[in-house]
Design an enzyme around this catalytic site. Structure first.
Site, PDB file in Angstrom:
ATOM      1  N   SER A 188       0.828  -1.203   0.000  1.00 55.89           N
ATOM      2  CA  SER A 188       0.000   0.000   0.000  1.00 55.89           C
ATOM      3  C   SER A 188       0.871   1.266   0.000  1.00 55.89           C
ATOM      4  O   SER A 188       1.651   1.470  -0.921  1.00 55.89           O
ATOM      5  CB  SER A 188      -0.958  -0.045   1.192  1.00 55.89           C
ATOM      6  OG  SER A 188      -1.966   0.932   1.073  1.00 55.89           O
ATOM      7  N   ASP A 342     -10.007  -3.520  -5.444  1.00 52.94           N
ATOM      8  CA  ASP A 342      -9.171  -2.548  -4.738  1.00 52.94           C
ATOM      9  C   ASP A 342      -9.168  -1.235  -5.513  1.00 52.94           C
ATOM     10  O   ASP A 342      -8.962  -1.236  -6.731  1.00 52.94           O
ATOM     11  CB  ASP A 342      -7.745  -3.109  -4.614  1.00 52.94           C
ATOM     12  CG  ASP A 342      -6.781  -2.195  -3.870  1.00 52.94           C
ATOM     13  OD1 ASP A 342      -7.222  -1.180  -3.308  1.00 52.94           O
ATOM     14  OD2 ASP A 342      -5.578  -2.515  -3.852  1.00 52.94           O
ATOM     15  N   HIS A 372      -8.087  -4.769  -0.893  1.00 57.06           N
ATOM     16  CA  HIS A 372      -6.995  -4.043  -0.262  1.00 57.06           C
ATOM     17  C   HIS A 372      -6.775  -4.510   1.181  1.00 57.06           C
ATOM     18  O   HIS A 372      -7.719  -4.643   1.955  1.00 57.06           O
ATOM     19  CB  HIS A 372      -7.261  -2.543  -0.269  1.00 57.06           C
ATOM     20  CG  HIS A 372      -6.038  -1.741  -0.008  1.00 57.06           C
ATOM     21  ND1 HIS A 372      -5.124  -1.463  -0.999  1.00 57.06           N
ATOM     22  CD2 HIS A 372      -5.536  -1.193   1.127  1.00 57.06           C
ATOM     23  CE1 HIS A 372      -4.133  -0.761  -0.490  1.00 57.06           C
ATOM     24  NE2 HIS A 372      -4.350  -0.588   0.801  1.00 57.06           N
TER      25      HIS A 372
END
EC number: 3.1.1.3
Length: 398
Positions: A188, A342, A372
């Site tokens: 991320s 995501d 995610h």
């Protein structure tokens, strides 16, 4: 009768609060709903506190997340210690089993939207232990300054200086790391920082040791177009909604909510920086299946004053997808994970395409039922599956 009606209303309200639309192919949906409900509750309480002027939203969420912190305790397989690399806190994991050769080294950067997260969080501590044991590798998991206390470029600089320290010959020798087998990885926002520092370290003439690989797990790579297909399609899916993603991006640069408002409208890139949009033009960079009938629309020009006050969203150190091909061409072997459900899916897909176009060796794993945060959520089948794919690639290539 009154109690029955009250109970019925309460059940309906709770069901409404916890409900989230999930695709049919998502495994173990109730575990995801439970986790998302806890995050949503924490976020709502943080928003309420911010509305009352009690505390900044991100500061409150950081307090809620403190329960994740675990001590640097060694176990039967791995020795764990904490130290500083160039004044940046790191947690180091060293396998206990004897080795007759130098070990590979992995420098890991945690996620959390540049506002949350720590190497000491249970989910990252667990992943680092498993990585060290499974790969017989020395793992350095770095921390960095977080927003809202710190803004860009602090996060980038902390990670860069920490990695640069690790890549010194005497430091690698101290921890028994083979200088020919060092990689960097992150998820991320950590994937963002991984891509950014990997690009910049290549251009540092004082760094003689070259990275062998980089691994980017559902990375955030650009903040110019906040209306790519994955942000439209997955705007309400856990664990990262479009609105939360934009809050993270804006907090990375400033606490001024004007930037967040402009980004929500996709009206923050001034005409003077419109030449950068070529690097994030999803109409030319995404495979056809991910466009799904969406039509590309150039973002509406924004305020030059806003971009001048907060230039981070046009800086390649914050948005690695903006790098020129001449830089990308020299990047090491790359591994990228993207997830179908995501909001950041298309950032990763566009980077895959750009790296391939410049001749970089890229392995891309697209998780069709992924979302995610799935790499580090405890107790989920998809977590073990994704971790195994990730670790298998590192085992083969690092």
């Amino acid at each position: 009768m009154g109690r029955t009606i009250f109970l019925l209303i309460s059940v309906v309200l709770v069901a409404y609060y916890i409900y989230i639309p999930l695709p049919d192919d998502i495994e173990e949906p109730w575990k995801i709903i439970l986790g998302n409900t806890l995050l949503k509750l924490g976020g709502d309480l943080a928003s309420f506190g911010e509305l009352l002027g009690l505390n900044h939203f991100m500061d409150t969420v950081q307090l809620f997340m403190r329960f994740q912190v675990v001590p640097p305790t060694s176990d039967e397989n791995v020795t764990v210690m904490e130290t500083d690399f160039n004044s940046v806190p790191v947690r180091i994991y060293i396998p206990k089993r004897k080795s007759t050769t130098l070990r590979r080294g992995l420098f890991f950067i945690h996620g959390g939207g540049w506002c949350l997260g720590s190497a000491a969080y249970f989910m990252y501590d667990t992943l680092s232990r498993r990585t060290a044991h499974r790969l017989d590798a020395v793992v350095v998991s770095t921390d960095y300054g977080l927003a809202p206390k710190y803004h860009f470029p602090k996060q980038f600089e902390d990670v860069y200086h920490s990695l640069r320290w690790f890549l010194q010959e005497d430091i690698l020798e101290k921890y028994g790391v083979d200088p020919r087998r060092v990689g960097v990885s992150g998820d991320s926002a950590g994937g963002n920082l991984t891509a950014a520092v990997t690009q910049q370290i290549l251009q540092d003439p004082d760094v003689k040791i070259k990275l062998k690989v980089q691994a980017l797990i559902y990375p955030a790579l650009q903040a110019l177009d906040m209306n790519v297909p994955s942000q439209q399609e997955n705007s309400q899916y856990p664990l990262l909604t479009r609105s939360l993603l934009i809050r993270f991006w804006s907090e990375y640069f400033t606490t001024d909510r004007d930037l967040e408002k402009a980004m929500l409208l996709n009206q923050h890139v001034p005409v003077e920086f419109s030449h950068l949009l070529q690097f994030v033009n999803w109409s030319s960079l995404l495979p056809q299946r991910y466009k799904k009938g969406y039509f590309y629309k150039t973002p509406t020009p924004g305020s030059l004053e806003l971009a001048q006050k907060y230039p981070g969203f046009t800086d390649v150190k914050a948005c690695p997808l903006l790098a020129n091909d001449s830089i990308l061409h020299h990047l090491p072997m790359t591994y990228i994970i993207t997830c179908q459900y995501d909001v950041l899916r298309d950032d990763g897909l566009m980077y895959v395409k750009r790296l391939q176009n410049t001749g970089v060796h890229v392995t891309h794993h697209h998780i069709e039922d992924g979302f995610h945060g799935a790499l580090t959520l405890p107790g989920l089948k998809i977590t073990y599956r994704m971790q195994n794919q990730y670790l298998n690639w590192l085992h083969k290539n690092l």
